[in-house]
Write an enzyme that holds these catalytic residues in place. Structure first.
Site, PDB file in Angstrom:
ATOM      1  N   SER A 134     -10.671  59.653  36.063  1.00  0.00           N
ATOM      2  CA  SER A 134     -11.024  58.665  37.075  1.00  0.00           C
ATOM      3  C   SER A 134     -10.006  58.651  38.206  1.00  0.00           C
ATOM      4  O   SER A 134      -8.813  58.921  37.984  1.00  0.00           O
ATOM      5  CB  SER A 134     -11.088  57.273  36.430  1.00  0.00           C
ATOM      6  OG  SER A 134     -11.158  56.258  37.412  1.00  0.00           O
ATOM      7  N   TYR A 159      -7.815  50.303  31.977  1.00  0.00           N
ATOM      8  CA  TYR A 159      -8.773  51.402  32.108  1.00  0.00           C
ATOM      9  C   TYR A 159      -8.084  52.630  32.696  1.00  0.00           C
ATOM     10  O   TYR A 159      -8.219  53.750  32.174  1.00  0.00           O
ATOM     11  CB  TYR A 159      -9.937  50.970  33.004  1.00  0.00           C
ATOM     12  CG  TYR A 159     -10.860  52.098  33.393  1.00  0.00           C
ATOM     13  CD1 TYR A 159     -11.709  52.669  32.448  1.00  0.00           C
ATOM     14  CD2 TYR A 159     -10.885  52.592  34.691  1.00  0.00           C
ATOM     15  CE1 TYR A 159     -12.555  53.716  32.792  1.00  0.00           C
ATOM     16  CE2 TYR A 159     -11.728  53.629  35.048  1.00  0.00           C
ATOM     17  CZ  TYR A 159     -12.556  54.188  34.102  1.00  0.00           C
ATOM     18  OH  TYR A 159     -13.387  55.225  34.441  1.00  0.00           O
TER      19      TYR A 159
END
Length: 341
Positions: A134, A159
């Site tokens: 990501s 995350y």
């Protein structure tokens, strides 16, 4: 299905990117084994609708198994007799803000689950495993655009920390076991069959229903919005080109079979510009609720795609002026909304 065509294992096959990738792979005649636990992070009906499209269109090219890849015993039990040549590991617990509410879900899926997929790749001797990272790994990096070599040791959300951990664990497996691995740092993917927790869906839903949209950091946000078709083309280009390895013949060699790439649109759009394009596509003005920055969020993302373009020929072609109207058209059709709504 051609018996000599090897299958690809796709995790997160009921997800936004996973379903789109599975469709593209099968469109070129590639059998796909899809796995997904169909969790309720967002509505399961949307996930089942994506799977239904795949099964209806591709028939026996598509095999789906509902399982949680963070459960190694279930993986072994379900996939024991299945043959596949490569893996595209897209399944994960997504969402920056949700990681503040339910950290254990991220530990289970993104950490334990990623190790399980690495172990599966190791045990099966797969030709290549491509996995989802990501753009969030860049944290609060103020230097734009983000380059793969930039520091990634200051994540601003759990995350982001789990995704960076996935990259580091993959580096270890590539070094120790010479497994060809490619990590892709996705930048704000959007398009038809997208995710309801993302801004594109939320904004469209609220504009069409006449409700205010929440605009964080008072609109001073930039994002590298990347259309789903461009993302899928990039994933397949990477899948077809495993990274080089000079260590198999030369222990301690300088080139491990592990590549990391940014995969984005190479354009950073101001959030208010996106809202203007959405207003045009929806045919109505948005009511704005200006809010401060959310914890764990970053003000700007912008992908330098030099490396992936050089190594795979990746070249995104879809600006938001094209992609956003396509999404809005799909959104209306999916929800049965007339053009005047």
């Amino acid at each position: 299905m051609a018996s000599d065509t090897p299958a690809i294992l796709v995790t997160g096959a009921a997800g936004f990117i996973g379903a789109a990738l599975a469709e593209a792979l099968m469109a070129r005649g590639q059998p796909v084994i899809g796995i997904d636990n169909l969790n309720d992070y967002y509505q399961v009906s949307l996930k089942r609708a994506r799977l239904g499209r795949l099964a209806e269109r591709f028939g026996n090219l598509f095999t789906f198994e509902q399982l949680d890849f963070s459960d190694m015993a279930a993986l072994d039990r379900t996939l024991g007799a299945r043959e596949f040549a490569s893996i595209v590991h897209l399944g994960a617990q997504a969402g920056v803000r949700y990681s503040l509410e339910n950290p254990q879900a991220y530990v289970q899926s993104n950490l334990a689950g990623h190790v399980n997929m690495l172990e599966l790749a190791r045990a099966r001797g797969v030709a290549h495993m491509v996995y989802a990272s990501s753009s969030s790994v860049y944290g609060g990096n103020a230097k734009l655009p983000f380059v793969v070599e930039d520091r990634t040791d200051h994540p601003v959300s759990l995350y982001a920390a789990t995704k960076r951990a996935d990259e580091l664990m993959s580096e270890t497996y590539a070094h120790l076991f010479r497994i060809p691995l490619t990590g892709l740092r996705f930048f704000t993917v959007y398009g038809p069959w997208g995710r309801p927790d993302m801004a594109m869906w939320k904004f469209t839903d609220r504009i069409l229903s006449g409700r205010p949209i929440e605009v964080y950091n008072h609109g001073e946000m930039h994002r590298d919005f990347t259309y789903i078709d461009d993302i899928v083309a990039g994933v397949i280009a990477c899948l077809d080109r495993p990274p080089a390895d000079d260590g198999a013949a030369k222990p301690g060699g300088s080139v491990k079979p592990h590549a990391l790439y940014n995969i984005g649109n190479n354009r950073s759009e101001h959030l208010m510009r996106l809202i203007a394009v959405l207003e045009d596509a929806c045919g109505r003005k948005a009511e704005l609720e200006m809010l401060p920055m959310q914890p764990g969020d970053v003000p700007a993302t912008y992908a330098d795609i030099t490396a992936i373009a050089r190594d795979t020929g990746y070249a995104p072609t879809t600006p938001i002026e094209v992609g956003v109207p396509r999404f809005v058209t799909w959104f209306r059709d999916y929800h049965g909304l007339g053009r005047g709504v």
